[in-house]
Design a protein around this motif. Structure first.
Motif, PDB file in Angstrom:
ATOM      1  N   PRO A 632     -98.091 -51.912  -1.756  1.00 44.03           N
ATOM      2  CA  PRO A 632     -98.262 -53.198  -2.472  1.00 44.03           C
ATOM      3  C   PRO A 632     -96.953 -53.970  -2.505  1.00 44.03           C
ATOM      4  CG  PRO A 632     -98.096 -51.401  -4.042  1.00 44.03           C
ATOM      5  CD  PRO A 632     -98.085 -50.773  -2.679  1.00 44.03           C
ATOM      6  N   LEU A 633     -97.057 -55.300  -2.516  1.00 41.07           N
ATOM      7  CA  LEU A 633     -95.866 -56.137  -2.643  1.00 41.07           C
ATOM      8  C   LEU A 633     -95.309 -56.031  -4.060  1.00 41.07           C
ATOM      9  CD1 LEU A 633     -97.045 -59.334  -0.745  1.00 41.07           C
ATOM     10  CD2 LEU A 633     -95.436 -57.624   0.071  1.00 41.07           C
ATOM     11  N   GLN A 636     -96.432 -60.111  -7.431  1.00 37.47           N
ATOM     12  CA  GLN A 636     -97.851 -60.456  -7.308  1.00 37.47           C
ATOM     13  C   GLN A 636     -98.088 -61.870  -7.806  1.00 37.47           C
ATOM     14  OE1 GLN A 636     -99.867 -58.503  -5.732  1.00 37.47           O
ATOM     15  NE2 GLN A 636     -98.441 -56.773  -5.588  1.00 37.47           N
ATOM     16  N   GLY A 643    -101.182 -58.266  -3.524  1.00 33.26           N
ATOM     17  CA  GLY A 643    -100.488 -58.517  -2.269  1.00 33.26           C
ATOM     18  C   GLY A 643    -100.197 -57.190  -1.584  1.00 33.26           C
ATOM     19  N   VAL A 644    -100.684 -57.046  -0.349  1.00 29.11           N
ATOM     20  CA  VAL A 644    -100.545 -55.791   0.391  1.00 29.11           C
ATOM     21  C   VAL A 644     -99.694 -56.043   1.633  1.00 29.11           C
ATOM     22  CG1 VAL A 644    -101.765 -53.901   1.542  1.00 29.11           C
ATOM     23  CG2 VAL A 644    -102.782 -55.025  -0.446  1.00 29.11           C
ATOM     24  N   LEU A 645     -98.741 -55.130   1.898  1.00 26.79           N
ATOM     25  CA  LEU A 645     -97.872 -55.209   3.065  1.00 26.79           C
ATOM     26  C   LEU A 645     -98.234 -54.079   4.027  1.00 26.79           C
ATOM     27  CD1 LEU A 645     -95.414 -56.247   4.651  1.00 26.79           C
ATOM     28  CD2 LEU A 645     -93.984 -54.753   3.250  1.00 26.79           C
ATOM     29  N   THR A 647     -97.049 -52.429   7.506  1.00 24.67           N
ATOM     30  CA  THR A 647     -95.902 -52.353   8.409  1.00 24.67           C
ATOM     31  C   THR A 647     -96.299 -51.479   9.594  1.00 24.67           C
ATOM     32  OG1 THR A 647     -94.400 -52.527   6.528  1.00 24.67           O
ATOM     33  CG2 THR A 647     -93.470 -51.783   8.606  1.00 24.67           C
ATOM     34  N   GLY A 697    -102.581 -64.996   4.508  1.00 21.62           N
ATOM     35  CA  GLY A 697    -101.522 -64.007   4.647  1.00 21.62           C
ATOM     36  C   GLY A 697    -100.406 -64.501   5.548  1.00 21.62           C
ATOM     37  N   THR A 698     -99.488 -63.602   5.869  1.00 26.20           N
ATOM     38  CA  THR A 698     -98.367 -63.924   6.760  1.00 26.20           C
ATOM     39  C   THR A 698     -98.170 -62.766   7.726  1.00 26.20           C
ATOM     40  OG1 THR A 698     -96.734 -62.932   5.260  1.00 26.20           O
ATOM     41  CG2 THR A 698     -97.211 -65.268   4.960  1.00 26.20           C
ATOM     42  N   TYR A 712     -94.845 -57.041  10.448  1.00 26.68           N
ATOM     43  CA  TYR A 712     -95.048 -57.058   9.009  1.00 26.68           C
ATOM     44  C   TYR A 712     -96.200 -58.018   8.697  1.00 26.68           C
ATOM     45  CZ  TYR A 712     -90.357 -55.016   8.980  1.00 26.68           C
ATOM     46  OH  TYR A 712     -89.264 -54.226   9.194  1.00 26.68           O
ATOM     47  N   THR A 714     -98.769 -59.389   5.647  1.00 27.70           N
ATOM     48  CA  THR A 714     -99.111 -59.424   4.225  1.00 27.70           C
ATOM     49  C   THR A 714    -100.461 -60.093   4.050  1.00 27.70           C
ATOM     50  OG1 THR A 714     -98.044 -61.560   3.778  1.00 27.70           O
ATOM     51  CG2 THR A 714     -96.673 -59.590   3.620  1.00 27.70           C
ATOM     52  N   GLN A 716    -103.525 -61.070   0.919  1.00 24.00           N
ATOM     53  CA  GLN A 716    -103.884 -61.156  -0.499  1.00 24.00           C
ATOM     54  C   GLN A 716    -105.315 -60.657  -0.651  1.00 24.00           C
ATOM     55  OE1 GLN A 716    -101.960 -62.034  -3.122  1.00 24.00           O
ATOM     56  NE2 GLN A 716    -100.223 -62.229  -1.712  1.00 24.00           N
TER      57      GLN A 716
END
Length: 867
Positions: A632-633, A636, A643-645, A647, A697-698, A712, A714, A716
């Motif tokens: 999780p980021l 929030q 927010g989830v990352l 990798t 997301g990104t 990476y 991310t 939501q």
């Protein structure tokens, strides 16, 4: 607005700021003094009432003690001496008017004085007389002396009773001696307001009741209270208290005028002095102001009037009375006149520059008077743009509107009327017709001008020739339409291409799956598996192309529902573990401890993102490690979102720094040469980028050529509510239907007919194939089937119209309930909704597998049986 003279202004200000505050101050001072006097009166009366009450209590106590002592001592005497003992006691205690000694039966044994004519008045107390002396009655008149008395009685040890008549007149004399001179009067009454003592003793003799006065009626019977009350048309300030050991009330009162007259007389005298001083000072001040202010101002006003007529001369001070402020004003006035002259010169110069500017700009500038709708001014550009003279506009202002094209004229006239009536700013574009018949596009803007009272008096406007700009705008609109048409054509082309590729691919994969089900040598099996894998690669390419088409057409729809992140990672791990095991590569997948077991999002699209990214890592990594880590980021955005990352890192070949900016573009590859080692369409990362953007997301790339790449991502994602469960996933496993079904296959492609019918036969069902919808309707009327697999695109009668006609047979129960499954190469998301709306029960996109056919048959036949 009314104008006030200097005298009135002075009077108003003196009254407002001097007289009224002085009066208010005196009133406040008087109120405070009255308050303090009242407080002092109450405090003093409180002390006096307590002292007098104690004395009264002691006085009554002495009488009670005396009569108790007499009751005890008289028993020692012979009855012959009873009268003599009583007589001696009265002479010693003057506050008793009479004593009566009775036996236990109420018979009078002795009395003093001797005369007693009403024994019944005494015997009525026999029931209430006790061993302790007590007051037996409220104030009454003595039957002998007609003086007010109260009875006090006690019962001796032998049962005989001794009753005394306590004189209220003597009690009043005693109370009156206790009150200092000039401290008012004392009133004593019982709990019911009957007088015991009063300055006017006739009120006591007449047994006047004062329970109705406010001091008694408004106050409780306990404690000491003070208030103003009215009695016999006179107002008093009184204090009431309870006499201890009795139910009597003690009132100390004093008339209000005697309490406050010294204070009020002083305040009235002070107020009179202030008013007198105020009027004397006001008249004196008015006289001085007239001489020192009014007269100089009048002379200065004359100078202003002369200035207004253009004959300003600085007045000579001479013997004229004046003051410093006026001298300063005169000096400033001189400066003002010089500034006005200078400003008039500047205004004239500014007007000249403005006129030169307006007459040389390309736009038309015009001014109209609202009162008579007259054009006051129009710049020379009017003659260039309108190709008409300004004089024609001055002579006929309506010629401005007559030059506008008919389709625009009403709209412009309405806008001008709203500007004139409501003050709405005008901003319009319209065409005008020149005298030679040519057309020009005009953009006009107009604004209202207001006078000092806020009334619209003029209209000011600017008009410009935008014919060339309009031509460019029309060209841009056409270019935009052409671009949209091209994009639509591209989307339709990709969709049609997908359809045309899926149809033969369904036949290829169908035949390959049928061949796999036959007895094959190991070599043949390897060949078939290779062909199936190659077909699946081709299918993935087709799906990628469709995804790009959906995204560019804005038709990609996300379906959010609860899912398990752990299951998504396990699926990806199982899918790629064989490929990584065949290389010298270790595949690692890990989630941060404590990561939620359920999230809400589009599981299919999240799986697609991870499949593409992990697939790229597997493709470009020959040695080392491929790692996927989910966490999780730290920050929030919302409480109901997480927010989830993700990798995804590898030790592969990496991406050159000059290529990183292009990796997310569709149909783009890092290595585009003929000698490239890794195959692909270049659509994967483009789809990933678009999917991530769709999910708010990104995605960021960190790569070094030869060292590896890290992606990476991310997203939501939603957090499920308490109790929200994961949807049940239906696995597509090859499970035979418990019954042998009769199935109608409506398919125009011969190879697909063979493939689908043979696959159904392998599933132990009977299949009959027809190549268009018309034949399907004919055979349905002759035979009964358990299910229909319907192609969409067919000659003569397509699948949608065929389905509608089947469902339209209202009188045929079989037609309304028979399951119809769309088996088509149309694979866009909106296609499914369209087919189901037409009356179909389910949908399978080509190419189809054994598992899909078996699962769909179980699903639709089970639903039909339940309904």
């Amino acid at each position: 607005m009314a104008q006030l003279s200097l005298r009135q202004i002075v009077q108003q200000n003196l009254t407002r700021w001097m007289l009224l505050p002085s009066i208010c101050l005196i009133i406040l001072l008087g109120a405070f003094t009255v308050y303090q006097k009242t407080k002092e009166f109450r405090m003093k009366n409180s002390v006096l009432s307590q002292s007098i009450s104690r004395n009264l209590s002691a006085h009554i106590g002495d009488a009670e003690i005396g009569i108790e002592s007499l009751s005890a001592s008289i028993t020692r005497y012979d009855p012959f001496w009873y009268g003599w003992v009583l007589n001696n006691f009265i002479q010693a205690y003057h506050h008793f008017e009479r004593l009566i000694y009775l036996d236990a039966n109420g018979q009078v044994l002795a009395s003093s004085p001797l005369e007693y004519h009403n024994p019944l008045a005494i015997t009525r107390f026999s029931a209430v007389i006790g061993r302790e002396p007590k007051i037996l009655s409220t104030p009454v008149l003595s039957p002998i002396s007609d003086n007010p008395i109260i009875y006090i009685g006690v019962r001796g040890d032998n049962g005989n009773m001794l009753i005394g008549e306590l004189s209220l007149r003597e009690l009043y004399r005693h109370v009156g001696n206790l009150l200092p001179t000039d401290e008012g009067m004392i009133i004593l009454c019982d709990a019911y307001g009957k007088l015991i003592s009063h300055p006017d003793f006739s009120n006591v003799q007449q047994q006047v009741n004062i329970s109705n006065i406010g001091l008694l009626s408004d106050q409780p019977f306990e404690g000491i209270n003070s208030s103003i009350y009215k009695d016999m048309d006179t107002y008093y300030l009184g204090t009431v208290s309870k006499v201890p050991e009795t139910d009597w009330r003690l009132i100390i009162a004093k008339p209000l005028d005697k309490v406050f007259f010294p204070i009020l007389s002083t305040l009235i005298a002070l107020l009179t002095i202030i008013l007198s001083l105020f009027f004397i000072f006001a008249h004196f001040l008015q006289h001085r102001l007239r001489y020192r202010v009014v007269l100089p101002l009048a002379q200065f006003t004359e100078s202003i009037e002369l200035t207004a007529k253009g004959r300003y001369e600085l007045p000579q001070s001479g013997d004229r009375p004046s003051f410093t402020e006026l001298s300063i004003i005169e000096e400033k006035f001189n400066d003002m006149v010089r500034q006005i002259n200078l400003r008039e010169t500047e205004i004239k110069e500014s007007e000249e520059r403005f006129r030169q500017l307006v007459e040389n700009i390309h736009e038309v500038y015009w001014i109209t008077d609202i009162a008579d709708n007259r054009v006051i001014y129009a710049s020379p550009s009017y003659e260039i743009i309108w190709a008409r003279t300004r004089e024609s506009l001055y002579d006929n202002p309506d010629s401005f509107f007559l030059a506008i094209c008919l389709e625009d004229r009403h709209r412009v006239v309405e806008a001008v009327n709203q500007l004139r009536v409501e003050g709405l700013i005008l901003a319009e574009e319209f065409k005008i017709i020149l005298p030679d018949g040519k057309e020009r596009w005009i953009r006009a803007q107009a604004y209202p001008i207001y006078d000092e009272e806020g009334v619209r008096v003029r209209l000011v406007g600017v008009a410009d020739d935008i014919t060339e700009r309009k031509a460019i705008q029309q060209a841009l609109i056409k270019a935009k339409g052409d671009a949209e048409s091209a994009s639509q054509a591209k989307t339709e082309f990709l969709t049609n291409m997908s359809h045309e590729l899926r149809t033969p691919l369904n036949g290829i994969l169908g035949m390959l799956q049928l061949t796999q089900a036959t007895g094959l040598t190991q070599e043949q099996k390897d060949y078939i598996d290779t062909a199936v894998n190659s077909s699946n690669v081709l299918l993935n390419v087709i799906n990628d192309i469709l995804n790009i088409a959906q995204i560019e057409a804005g038709k990609l729809v996300l379906h959010e529902q609860p899912f398990s992140p752990q299951e998504v990672l396990e699926t990806i791990f199982k899918f790629f573990t064989h490929a990584t095991n065949s290389k010298d590569v270790e595949l690692q997948m890990e989630m941060e401890p404590g990561f939620p077991s359920q999230l809400i999002g589009d599981e299919v699209r999240i799986r697609q993102i991870l499949f593409n990214l992990v697939g790229n890592s597997v493709k470009f990594t020959e040695h080392g490690v491929i790692s996927v880590y989910v966490e999780p980021l730290k920050i929030q955005r919302r409480k109901d979102r997480l927010g989830v990352l993700f990798t995804i890192s590898d030790t592969g070949i990496g991406i050159p720094s000059n290529k990183i900016a292009y990796v997310f573009e569709s149909f783009t590859q890092v290595d585009g040469t003929y000698t490239r080692r890794h195959q692909g369409t270049g659509l994967g990362l483009g789809i990933v980028k678009n999917l991530v953007d769709q999910m708010n997301g990104t995605i960021v790339v960190d790569s070094e050529e030869g060292q590896g790449t890290t992606m990476y991502v991310t997203l939501q994602l939603g957090l499920p509510e308490r109790g929200q469960q994961l949807p049940k996933q239906e696995r597509q496993t090859l499970q035979m239907h418990p019954e042998n079904l009769s199935i109608l296959v409506v398919e125009d492609d011969r190879v697909n007919q063979i493939a689908i019918s043979r696959m159904l036969e392998k599933l132990h069902h009977q299949a009959l194939c027809v190549d268009n919808g018309k034949k399907a309707l004919e055979i349905l009327r002759e035979k009964t089937f358990d299910c229909i697999f319907m192609d969409i695109q067919m000659p003569i009668l397509d699948g949608l119209d065929t389905t509608r006609q089947i469902r339209a047979e209202r009188d045929n129960e079989r037609f309304r309930t028979i399951p119809i499954v769309a088996l088509t190469a149309h694979a866009m998301p909106e296609d499914r909704e369209k087919f189901l709306k037409a009356g179909m029960n389910d949908y399978i996109s080509k190419p189809v597998s054994f598992e899909q056919l078996a699962a769909t048959l179980r699903r639709v036949t089970t639903a039909a049986a339940q309904s």
